[in-house]
Design a protein around this motif. Structure first.
Motif, short mmCIF file in Angstrom:
data_model
loop_
_atom_site.label_atom_id
_atom_site.label_comp_id
_atom_site.label_asym_id
_atom_site.label_seq_id
_atom_site.Cartn_x
_atom_site.Cartn_y
_atom_site.Cartn_z
N TRP A 89 0.83 -1.20 0.00
CA TRP A 89 0.00 0.00 0.00
C TRP A 89 0.87 1.26 0.00
N LEU A 90 1.94 1.25 0.78
CA LEU A 90 2.79 2.43 0.87
C LEU A 90 3.63 2.64 -0.39
N ASP A 91 4.11 1.55 -0.97
CA ASP A 91 5.00 1.66 -2.14
C ASP A 91 4.25 1.69 -3.46
N GLY A 92 3.00 1.24 -3.47
CA GLY A 92 2.24 1.24 -4.70
C GLY A 92 2.51 0.00 -5.54
N ALA A 150 2.88 8.06 5.27
CA ALA A 150 1.50 8.08 5.74
C ALA A 150 1.35 7.21 6.99
N ARG A 151 0.15 7.23 7.53
CA ARG A 151 -0.11 6.47 8.75
C ARG A 151 0.23 5.00 8.55
N ASN A 152 0.63 4.38 9.62
CA ASN A 152 1.00 2.96 9.65
C ASN A 152 2.29 2.66 8.89
N ASN A 153 3.09 3.70 8.60
CA ASN A 153 4.31 3.44 7.82
C ASN A 153 5.35 2.63 8.59
N ASP A 154 5.19 2.54 9.92
CA ASP A 154 6.12 1.71 10.69
C ASP A 154 5.55 0.31 10.93
N TRP A 155 4.54 -0.06 10.14
CA TRP A 155 3.96 -1.40 10.22
C TRP A 155 4.10 -2.12 8.87
N ARG A 156 5.24 -1.93 8.22
CA ARG A 156 5.43 -2.52 6.89
C ARG A 156 5.41 -4.05 6.92
N HIS A 157 5.67 -4.63 8.06
CA HIS A 157 5.65 -6.10 8.15
C HIS A 157 4.23 -6.65 8.08
N LEU A 158 3.24 -5.78 8.33
CA LEU A 158 1.86 -6.26 8.50
C LEU A 158 1.25 -6.65 7.16
N HIS A 159 0.80 -7.87 7.11
CA HIS A 159 0.14 -8.40 5.90
C HIS A 159 -1.07 -9.20 6.36
N PRO A 194 -1.49 -4.80 16.63
CA PRO A 194 -2.12 -3.72 15.85
C PRO A 194 -3.48 -3.38 16.44
N ALA A 195 -3.76 -2.10 16.59
CA ALA A 195 -5.03 -1.69 17.20
C ALA A 195 -6.16 -1.78 16.19
N TYR A 196 -6.07 -1.00 15.12
CA TYR A 196 -7.07 -0.99 14.05
C TYR A 196 -6.47 -0.20 12.90
N GLU A 197 -7.12 -0.30 11.74
CA GLU A 197 -6.51 0.18 10.50
C GLU A 197 -6.14 1.66 10.52
N PHE A 225 -2.64 1.70 13.69
CA PHE A 225 -2.21 0.46 14.33
C PHE A 225 -1.46 0.73 15.63
N CYS A 226 -0.90 1.93 15.77
CA CYS A 226 -0.09 2.25 16.95
C CYS A 226 -0.91 2.66 18.16
N ASP A 227 -2.20 2.88 17.99
CA ASP A 227 -3.02 3.21 19.16
C ASP A 227 -2.94 2.07 20.18
#
Length: 574
Positions: free
Chosen positions: A73-76, A88-97, A153-156, A159-161
């Protein structure tokens, strides 16, 4: 068409023939009826059966496929994305799939999951599909979900909440429910798997949410949207930080949940006995911190009010901290009641190393031991009790909670004391006023989006946890220990009777009353008077603190599906 109906029949699959459609539909309906007849054989009231079945149907209906590849999503895809997208938001959750079927709070909107909501979903789900409930709990501890640092992960939308750490509680309860269903044989493999991953999450909490390393936790938002005088999801306008009574109590509860799981595993593998001791000790230190922060005699308990409050810590110019008690009476101060566990004498007999540690603490650290309610004094059935609240404090807290002029509504426990309706809490800082007032229904401010309200309404998840905690207290104290219910009535009940009364108030939201009406539909005459609507229930997000009207999202079941568990006849605690 207006005043008419249309029926559409469809069949999924290669064969689109509708031959025998009505017969197949009738057969499936009969199978469902037979399933629920067996499940509800101990429920005599037919309206209660109807409520429970619809709640469980809602839980099953909210299973949805969810796909989110953060890295992609971040890289397109084929074209290069703008640099702003990568930040953008959640950019530190790149491992999440995420690419799984997940229990959602809601299937009408764009699907989204919420981890602490899901933990509550798993209890009613375990009544009809314990395998799915277990898989859901394991799913969020897997590497494609759990952050490398241990955070869930909290929610979309962020995730950091940080939400309350109830995953361990849900895992243990699902294990217990299935163990009963299987005649006493629990799924130890599940318990062991989830325990190991939860240790990573527990460590994240300890390392990230204890700012001053004093076993007093912050946490911030913690799922309760606008319950505080400040927006807890953002930096404080005053600077500093809040030592949260709920954040600290949630961690005490987390310790006891992990200890309980470790004790169960220890009965089959002695290696886990040391882990049970570790969580027991950590619980004691949290209890100490709530009573005596920074060894300066300041705690989160207010003896005069008989209640727990948050504490605002503001930095002074000389480097010291100014500590201000935020005297808001809300669920935040009741959550310490949830940190409770009982230990059976048989467990202590089978686990001598753990029993030895309890004895050593009593003999060598009596001050520490005295902070925790009666774990060294045998109760009913020679049980031991671990709790943040000793008997006297528990009675003082329950006096507030069971007061109709404060928390006790006809339909459950309010999220904010009704006292704040006429006397709002006001905090002034540098010429600015911050205020919180009892608001029993929809939110009157835009804090955290303004689409939910914890300043008065009744919410099922915390009410459910309160009921279970009271059952545990009774499991230790027995029938001799009684409390006034409601406060000011002059009537005294056992703690178990009080928990039953609270459960009855919550289920009353959906039941037909003496006027053949359901409180959830207070606002909708058509829903009350037309049986086609009245008997097809909506499981609202939360409920009016005074009249029980359904409030918030009506198109979900979510954690309000816990009503299915409350309607199930209670079995003795084990």
């Amino acid at each position: 068409p207006a005043h008419g109906t249309k029926t559409f029949r469809a069949r999924l699959g290669v064969d689109h023939s509708l031959a025998g459609f009505e017969d197949v539909l009738a057969q499936r309906r009969a199978e469902a009826d037979a399933f629920y007849h067996q499940l509800q054989c101990r429920i005599a009231d037919q309206d209660a059966c109807k409520i429970q079945r619809q709640a469980l149907a809602g839980m099953i209906w909210t299973k949805q496929w969810y796909y989110y590849d953060v890295d992609r999503w971040l890289d397109g895809d084929l074209i290069e994305t703008p640099e702003s997208r990568k930040q953008a938001r959640n950019n530190d959750w790149r491992h999440l799939h995420n690419a799984d079927v997940i229990s959602m709070p809601d299937t009408w909107e764009y699907p989204w999951y919420a981890t602490w909501d899901l933990a509550f979903h798993c209890l009613p789900l375990s009544l009809v599909d314990s395998y799915f409930a277990k898989q859901q709990l394991l799913l969020f501890t897997r590497e494609r979900y759990l952050h490398p640092n241990g955070q869930m992960p909290a929610y979309e939308w962020n995730f950091c909440d940080v939400n309350p750490p109830v995953h361990a509680w849900a895992s243990w309860r699902v294990y217990q429910i299935e163990r009963t269903q299987r005649g006493g044989e629990g799924d130890l493999s599940f318990l062991e798997q989830v325990f190991h991953k939860l240790m990573l999450n527990f460590t994240w909490w300890v390392n990230r949410k204890d700012v001053e390393d004093r076993n007093v936790f912050q946490g911030g938002f913690l799922g309760l949207d606008n319950i505080g005088v400040f927006d807890r999801s953002k930096p404080l306008p005053t600077g500093g930080h809040i030592n949260q009574a709920d954040g600290t109590a949630w961690m005490a509860m987390y310790c006891l949940n992990m200890m309980r799981m470790a004790l169960e595993l220890s009965l089959h593998n002695a290696v886990y006995e040391e882990m049970a001791i570790k969580f027991f000790r950590h619980f004691l230190h949290i209890a100490e911190a709530m009573t005596n922060m920074a060894d300066c005699g300041i705690g989160l308990w207010d003896e005069e009010d008989g209640f727990y409050y948050d504490e605002l810590s503001l930095p002074r110019y000389d480097g010291s901290m100014e500590r201000i008690v935020l005297k808001v009476r809300s669920l935040v101060g009741i959550i310490p009641l949830l940190a409770v566990e009982t230990i059976e004498p048989e467990t202590l007999r089978k686990l001598p190393r753990f029993a030895e540690e309890l004895s050593w603490t009593l003999e060598n650290e009596p001050g520490l031991a005295s902070l925790v309610s009666r774990w060294h004094e045998p109760g009913r059935g020679d049980r031991r009790l671990l709790s943040l609240l000793r008997g006297r404090r528990m009675k003082l807290l329950l006096k507030r909670m069971l007061d109709p002029d404060e928390f006790l509504s006809e339909y459950g426990i309010r999220s904010l004391s009704k006292v704040h309706e006429q006397t709002p809490y006001v905090f002034e800082h540098q010429g600015q006023q911050h205020q919180i007032q009892y608001t029993p229904a929809e939110s009157s401010n835009r804090m955290f989006g303004g689409n939910s309200n914890w300043r008065g309404p009744i919410w099922f998840p915390i009410n459910f946890l309160i009921i279970e905690s009271l059952q545990k207290f009774h499991h230790y104290y027995g029938d001799e220990f009684k409390i006034e219910y409601p406060t000011g009535s002059g009537k005294h009940l056992t703690i178990l009777e009080v928990s039953d009364r609270l459960a009855e108030r919550l289920t009353r939201l959906f039941r037909l009353d003496n006027n053949n009406e359901r409180p959830i539909y207070r606002h909708a005459p058509r829903m009350q008077q037309d049986s086609k609507f009245r008997d097809h229930l909506l499981f609202y997000e939360y409920f009016h603190g005074d009249n029980g009207r359904g409030v918030g999202a009506s198109h979900q079941t979510g954690w309000t599906g816990l009503v299915a568990k409350l309607l199930y006849p209670r079995r003795p605690l084990t």
